[in-house]
Design a protein around this motif. Structure first.
Motif, short mmCIF file in Angstrom:
data_model
loop_
_atom_site.label_atom_id
_atom_site.label_comp_id
_atom_site.label_asym_id
_atom_site.label_seq_id
_atom_site.Cartn_x
_atom_site.Cartn_y
_atom_site.Cartn_z
N UNK A 97 -5.99 2.50 2.03
CA UNK A 97 -7.12 2.81 1.16
C UNK A 97 -7.25 4.31 0.93
N UNK A 98 -6.74 5.12 1.85
CA UNK A 98 -6.89 6.57 1.73
C UNK A 98 -5.93 7.19 0.72
N UNK A 99 -4.68 6.69 0.69
CA UNK A 99 -3.72 7.34 -0.21
C UNK A 99 -3.06 6.39 -1.21
N UNK A 100 -3.28 5.09 -1.03
CA UNK A 100 -2.80 4.09 -1.99
C UNK A 100 -1.31 4.21 -2.31
N UNK A 101 -0.51 4.34 -1.27
CA UNK A 101 0.93 4.26 -1.49
C UNK A 101 1.30 2.83 -1.85
N UNK A 102 2.34 2.68 -2.62
CA UNK A 102 2.84 1.35 -2.95
C UNK A 102 3.43 0.72 -1.70
N UNK A 103 3.03 -0.51 -1.40
CA UNK A 103 3.54 -1.21 -0.22
C UNK A 103 4.13 -2.55 -0.63
N UNK A 104 5.35 -2.82 -0.17
CA UNK A 104 5.95 -4.14 -0.23
C UNK A 104 6.06 -4.65 1.19
N UNK A 105 5.43 -5.77 1.47
CA UNK A 105 5.23 -6.25 2.84
C UNK A 105 5.76 -7.68 2.93
N UNK A 106 6.80 -7.89 3.72
CA UNK A 106 7.39 -9.21 3.90
C UNK A 106 6.68 -9.94 5.04
N UNK A 107 6.34 -11.20 4.83
CA UNK A 107 5.67 -11.98 5.86
C UNK A 107 5.99 -13.47 5.72
N UNK A 108 5.88 -14.19 6.86
CA UNK A 108 5.91 -15.65 6.85
C UNK A 108 4.50 -16.24 6.84
#
Length: 248
Positions: free
Chosen positions: A181-192
């Motif tokens: 929330x502080x810097x809003x970097x793009x995140x791609x997050x893999x999960x099951x």
């Protein structure tokens, strides 16, 4: 222009026993800067392969993977990667681990940057501790802080919380969202985990099993900050579960 583009991407591996193995099939995807995207799917559906190609560790068999209009043909500091295994250097303490990339690049204020991240992740008092002295959750906080120290444009996270207990996992999810929330970097997050995807993401990509392909792209409409017991969040979770279970 989208920050990240997967343009008609396929990936085929050569297996000595099975021959051609198609990991991904015709993936077309555009991701805007600052998005939090979760990639949800069963084992073997190509989730990690997708991250590897964006990270520059693997190349598509056909198609293109672009970051800011440029091919991701090699790894670079503009993409930070956090794995399920903590991958900390056991001979370095917490401060040294976080400073490692900065030191290698001769960044002038490496200590200041590292100390800011130590405070941000609640690691004060543990600067001199070594990885074997840390809990799993704390080790993963150090790993994420070390990645963010290099100020990447994109954060690639491959099931980073899978190895910790349920309560620690929820705590780390909240910590990650607080930092995001502080810097809003793009995140791609893999999960099951369907629950994890629904809780974290702006959008969830639901993948089919091999060959991996996007079955659904689901925007999570529940407002932030989210609460795991709220009706709005539980409705989004239930909808996502129906889509995921229906595709497998």
């Amino acid at each position: 222009m989208a920050q990240i583009v997967f343009d008609n991407v396929t990936k085929v591996y050569e297996d000595p026993d099975r021959g051609h193995v198609q990991a991904l099939s015709r993936v077309n995807l555009e991701i805007e800067e600052g998005s939090f995207i979760c990639i949800l799917g069963p084992s073997g559906c190509g989730k990690s392969t997708l991250l590897s190609m964006l990270g520059g560790f693997a190349q598509p068999s056909t198609g293109r993977v672009l970051l800011d209009g440029m091919p991701t043909s090699v790894p670079g500091p503009d993409r930070g990667v956090v794995f399920q295994a903590y991958a900390l250097f056991p001979w370095l303490n917490v401060l040294e681990n976080i400073r490692f990339g900065l030191t290698c690049r001769n960044v002038a204020d490496s200590a200041g940057i590292a100390n800011r991240l130590i405070k941000l992740f609640g690691l004060e008092g543990f600067e001199a501790k070594y990885p074997h002295e840390l809990s799993g959750g704390m080790s993963q906080r150090v790993a994420i802080a070390r990645t963010l120290a290099n100020d990447p444009k994109v954060l690639l996270m491959d099931e980073p919380f899978a190895a910790v207990d349920a309560l620690t996992r929820e705590f780390l999810q909240d910590e990650l969202l607080r930092v995001w929330e502080q810097d809003r970097k793009t995140i791609l997050f893999v999960t099951h985990s369907i629950m994890e995807a629904a809780y974290l993401a702006d959008e969830v990509l639901v993948f089919a099993a091999r060959p991996g392909r996007i079955l659904h792209r689901v925007r999570i409409a529940a407002p932030r900050p989210r609460h795991r017991s709220d009706a709005a969040f539980l409705k989004e979770y239930a909808n996502l579960e129906v889509l995921f279970r229906g595709g497998h």
